[in-house]
Design a protein around this motif. Structure first.
Motif, mmCIF file in Angstrom:
data_model
loop_
_atom_site.group_PDB
_atom_site.id
_atom_site.type_symbol
_atom_site.label_atom_id
_atom_site.label_comp_id
_atom_site.label_asym_id
_atom_site.label_seq_id
_atom_site.Cartn_x
_atom_site.Cartn_y
_atom_site.Cartn_z
ATOM 1 N N ARG A 143 0.829 -1.205 0.000
ATOM 2 C CA ARG A 143 0.000 0.000 0.000
ATOM 3 C C ARG A 143 0.865 1.258 0.000
ATOM 4 O O ARG A 143 0.598 2.212 -0.742
ATOM 5 C CB ARG A 143 -0.911 0.001 1.232
ATOM 6 C CG ARG A 143 -1.898 1.176 1.268
ATOM 7 C CD ARG A 143 -2.637 1.253 2.579
ATOM 8 N NE ARG A 143 -1.738 1.651 3.677
ATOM 9 C CZ ARG A 143 -1.341 2.902 3.894
ATOM 10 N NH1 ARG A 143 -1.747 3.887 3.102
ATOM 11 N NH2 ARG A 143 -0.553 3.180 4.907
ATOM 12 N N LEU A 144 1.911 1.256 0.817
ATOM 13 C CA LEU A 144 2.777 2.420 0.906
ATOM 14 C C LEU A 144 3.552 2.642 -0.397
ATOM 15 O O LEU A 144 3.713 3.775 -0.850
ATOM 16 C CB LEU A 144 3.742 2.262 2.074
ATOM 17 C CG LEU A 144 3.098 2.329 3.464
ATOM 18 C CD1 LEU A 144 4.108 1.933 4.549
ATOM 19 C CD2 LEU A 144 2.551 3.724 3.741
ATOM 20 N N VAL A 145 4.019 1.554 -1.000
ATOM 21 C CA VAL A 145 4.728 1.672 -2.282
ATOM 22 C C VAL A 145 3.781 2.212 -3.351
ATOM 23 O O VAL A 145 4.140 3.110 -4.120
ATOM 24 C CB VAL A 145 5.312 0.304 -2.700
ATOM 25 C CG1 VAL A 145 5.818 0.367 -4.145
ATOM 26 C CG2 VAL A 145 6.437 -0.108 -1.762
ATOM 27 N N ALA A 146 2.568 1.659 -3.396
ATOM 28 C CA ALA A 146 1.595 2.088 -4.404
ATOM 29 C C ALA A 146 1.188 3.545 -4.222
ATOM 30 O O ALA A 146 0.817 4.218 -5.188
ATOM 31 C CB ALA A 146 0.366 1.183 -4.355
ATOM 32 N N SER A 147 1.274 4.043 -3.004
ATOM 33 C CA SER A 147 0.893 5.432 -2.736
ATOM 34 C C SER A 147 1.913 6.429 -3.267
ATOM 35 O O SER A 147 1.658 7.640 -3.275
ATOM 36 C CB SER A 147 0.722 5.643 -1.226
ATOM 37 O OG SER A 147 1.987 5.664 -0.560
ATOM 38 N N LEU A 195 20.317 -1.163 -0.319
ATOM 39 C CA LEU A 195 20.714 -1.771 -1.588
ATOM 40 C C LEU A 195 20.227 -0.986 -2.795
ATOM 41 O O LEU A 195 20.772 -1.113 -3.886
ATOM 42 C CB LEU A 195 20.187 -3.198 -1.673
ATOM 43 C CG LEU A 195 20.714 -4.188 -0.631
ATOM 44 C CD1 LEU A 195 20.078 -5.553 -0.848
ATOM 45 C CD2 LEU A 195 22.233 -4.295 -0.687
ATOM 46 N N ALA A 196 19.188 -0.192 -2.598
ATOM 47 C CA ALA A 196 18.633 0.611 -3.694
ATOM 48 C C ALA A 196 17.630 1.586 -3.094
ATOM 49 O O ALA A 196 17.253 1.467 -1.916
ATOM 50 C CB ALA A 196 17.950 -0.271 -4.732
ATOM 51 N N ARG A 197 17.208 2.539 -3.895
ATOM 52 C CA ARG A 197 16.147 3.466 -3.508
ATOM 53 C C ARG A 197 15.093 3.504 -4.609
ATOM 54 O O ARG A 197 15.333 3.019 -5.721
ATOM 55 C CB ARG A 197 16.701 4.876 -3.269
ATOM 56 C CG ARG A 197 17.670 4.971 -2.093
ATOM 57 C CD ARG A 197 18.103 6.411 -1.838
ATOM 58 N NE ARG A 197 19.083 6.502 -0.773
ATOM 59 C CZ ARG A 197 18.788 6.560 0.526
ATOM 60 N NH1 ARG A 197 17.516 6.552 0.903
ATOM 61 N NH2 ARG A 197 19.735 6.644 1.437
ATOM 62 N N LYS A 198 13.964 4.071 -4.283
ATOM 63 C CA LYS A 198 12.875 4.152 -5.255
ATOM 64 C C LYS A 198 13.353 4.776 -6.562
ATOM 65 O O LYS A 198 13.048 4.282 -7.648
ATOM 66 C CB LYS A 198 11.724 4.977 -4.675
ATOM 67 C CG LYS A 198 10.574 5.184 -5.646
ATOM 68 C CD LYS A 198 9.518 6.110 -5.062
ATOM 69 C CE LYS A 198 8.412 6.374 -6.061
ATOM 70 N NZ LYS A 198 7.384 7.307 -5.544
ATOM 71 N N GLU A 199 14.159 5.855 -6.443
ATOM 72 C CA GLU A 199 14.583 6.578 -7.636
ATOM 73 C C GLU A 199 15.911 6.083 -8.193
ATOM 74 O O GLU A 199 16.300 6.481 -9.301
ATOM 75 C CB GLU A 199 14.693 8.080 -7.322
ATOM 76 C CG GLU A 199 15.813 8.459 -6.358
ATOM 77 C CD GLU A 199 15.496 8.217 -4.892
ATOM 78 O OE1 GLU A 199 16.327 8.589 -4.040
ATOM 79 O OE2 GLU A 199 14.413 7.658 -4.596
ATOM 80 N N THR A 200 16.616 5.236 -7.463
ATOM 81 C CA THR A 200 17.914 4.726 -7.913
ATOM 82 C C THR A 200 17.958 3.223 -7.660
ATOM 83 O O THR A 200 18.029 2.805 -6.500
ATOM 84 C CB THR A 200 19.075 5.405 -7.161
ATOM 85 O OG1 THR A 200 18.934 6.823 -7.254
ATOM 86 C CG2 THR A 200 20.413 4.988 -7.741
ATOM 87 N N PRO A 201 17.916 2.390 -8.701
ATOM 88 C CA PRO A 201 17.750 0.939 -8.527
ATOM 89 C C PRO A 201 19.011 0.200 -8.115
ATOM 90 O O PRO A 201 19.126 -0.990 -8.368
ATOM 91 C CB PRO A 201 17.275 0.495 -9.905
ATOM 92 C CG PRO A 201 17.891 1.459 -10.848
ATOM 93 C CD PRO A 201 17.903 2.765 -10.133
ATOM 94 N N THR A 202 19.946 0.876 -7.470
ATOM 95 C CA THR A 202 21.134 0.190 -6.963
ATOM 96 C C THR A 202 21.827 1.086 -5.957
ATOM 97 O O THR A 202 21.445 2.246 -5.760
ATOM 98 C CB THR A 202 22.094 -0.180 -8.107
ATOM 99 O OG1 THR A 202 23.154 -1.019 -7.593
ATOM 100 C CG2 THR A 202 22.711 1.054 -8.733
ATOM 101 N N SER A 203 22.844 0.541 -5.310
ATOM 102 C CA SER A 203 23.673 1.282 -4.367
ATOM 103 C C SER A 203 25.123 0.924 -4.646
ATOM 104 O O SER A 203 25.417 0.020 -5.437
ATOM 105 C CB SER A 203 23.316 0.904 -2.930
ATOM 106 O OG SER A 203 23.657 -0.463 -2.701
#
Length: 290
Positions: A143-147, A195-203
Motif C-alpha cells: 500500500r505504501l509503495v503504491a501510494s 541496496l537501492a532506492r525508489k529513484e535509484t535501482p542500486t547502491s
C-alpha cells in the motif's frame, strides 16, 4: 591461464586528487607487474552529483599520469538492468524490504533511541537503521509503495547472515589495524544496509560486487577506507553466487592535518597541481611511488 584483471573505479562527482592518483597508479602498476589487464569503470549512479565534465576530466587526468586502460569503459548508469536482476534475486530469497522513513525521521528515531544509551553505529560512524519497517505486513508495504511514498530497499542483515556463515576474505594489502591474510568478515556490523532506492535501482554495495564479477576482476586494489565495507561485499557475493576476488587495501593519502582527501581540496587536486607545474613523475613522488 587468463591474465589477471584490475580496475580503477572513480565517481565523476568532482575532480581527481592525489588519493585517486595513488589508487589509479597502484592498479596500473599491479597490472603491468602481473601482465594483467586494467579496466576503467565510471561509477555514475548518483545522477544528482555526477557530471559529464568531471567524467571528461577523469580521462584527461589519468592519461596525463601515463595510465592507459582497456575500452570500452563501463559506465554504471548504462547497466541498471544488471543491478535490478541482482536485487530481484535477493528479493526472491526474502532478504530485501522497503523502509519508508526519511533521513530526518531516521535521525529523530536515533535520537529517541539514544535516550536509553548510545545507539550502535557502523564502521563508518553512521547509526544503524533504527526503524521498524521490517515488521510491516506485506499488504501494508504494498500500500505504501503504491501510494508513491519514497522508500529505500534494505537488506535484512540478520536473515542474510544466517544464509552465509563463516565469511572471510584474502587480504593481500593491509587493513587499518594491520590486518593481513585471511580476514573474518563481519557484515552484521553494518546493520540493514541500503541496496537501492525508489529513484535509484542500486547502491554502491550492490553495484560494485555485480560489476567486479561481470568484469572478472580478480584482485581489487582500493583504499583502506573501504576495508570494512568488504564484509558487506563478501556477504553479497555469497548470496548472489558470485566469485571471490582477492583484496589489496592500501594506505590513504592524507592532508597536512591527517584528514582523508576530498574532491573539494584544491591543494591536492591533480588539475591544480598540473597547472602549478608538477609533472607525472612528481605526482608519483608525492604519493610515495617514486
Amino acid at each position: 591461464m587468463a591474465p589477471p584483471v584490475f580496475r580503477f573505479a572513480p565517481s565523476p562527482n568532482g575532480y581527481l586528487h592525489l588519493g585517486h592518483a595513488y589508487s589509479g597508479l597502484m592498479n596500473f602498476d599491479r597490472a603491468r607487474e602481473t601482465g594483467g589487464r586494467l579496466l576503467l569503470r565510471i561509477e555514475d549512479i548518483d545522477a544528482t552529483r555526477c557530471r559529464p565534465e568531471f567524467e571528461a576530466a577523469i580521462y584527461e587526468d589519468l592519461a596525463w599520469l601515463g595510465i592507459d586502460w582497456e575500452t570500452p569503459v563501463r559506465r554504471q548508469s548504462e547497466h541498471l538492468a544488471a543491478y535490478r536482476a541482482a536485487l530481484d534475486k535477493l528479493s526472491a530469497l526474502g532478504l530485501v524490504y522497503p523502509a519508508f522513513e526519511s533521513r530526518a525521521e531516521i535521525a529523530k528515531l536515533v535520537s529517541l533511541r539514544e535516550t536509553n544509551g548510545p545507539w550502535p553505529r557502523d564502521p563508518d560512524g553512521a547509526p544503524l537503521y533504527p526503524g521498524e519497517a521490517k515488521s510491516l505486513s506485506a499488504p501494508e508495504r504494498d500500500r505504501l509503495v503504491a501510494s508513491g511514498m519514497p522508500y529505500a530497499l534494505r537488506l535484512d542483515m540478520m536473515a542474510a547472515c544466517q544464509r552465509a556463515t563463516g565469511l572471510t576474505w584474502n587480504e593481500l594489502g593491509e587493513g587499518p589495524d594491520g590486518e593481513r591474510g585471511t580476514v573474518p568478515a563481519r557484515p552484521e556490523a553494518w546493520g540493514d544496509v541500503i541496496l537501492a532506492r525508489k529513484e535509484t535501482p542500486t547502491s554502491y554495495h550492490l553495484s560494485v560486487v555485480v560489476d567486479d564479477a561481470l568484469q572478472g576482476v580478480g584482485e581489487i586494489v582500493r583504499g583502506q577506507d573501504l576495508f570494512h565495507a568488504t564484509s558487506v561485499h563478501r556477504l553479497l557475493q555469497v548470496l548472489l553466487g558470485l566469485g571471490e576476488p582477492a583484496y589489496r587495501h592500501h594506505r590513504l593519502i592524507r592532508d597536512g592535518e591527517g584528514r582523508k582527501l576530498s574532491k573539494s581540496s584544491r591543494s591536492t587536486g591533480l588539475r591544480a597541481l598540473r597547472a602549478a607545474g608538477i609533472t607525472p613523475a612528481g605526482i608519483r613522488q608525492l604519493v610515495g611511488l617514486g
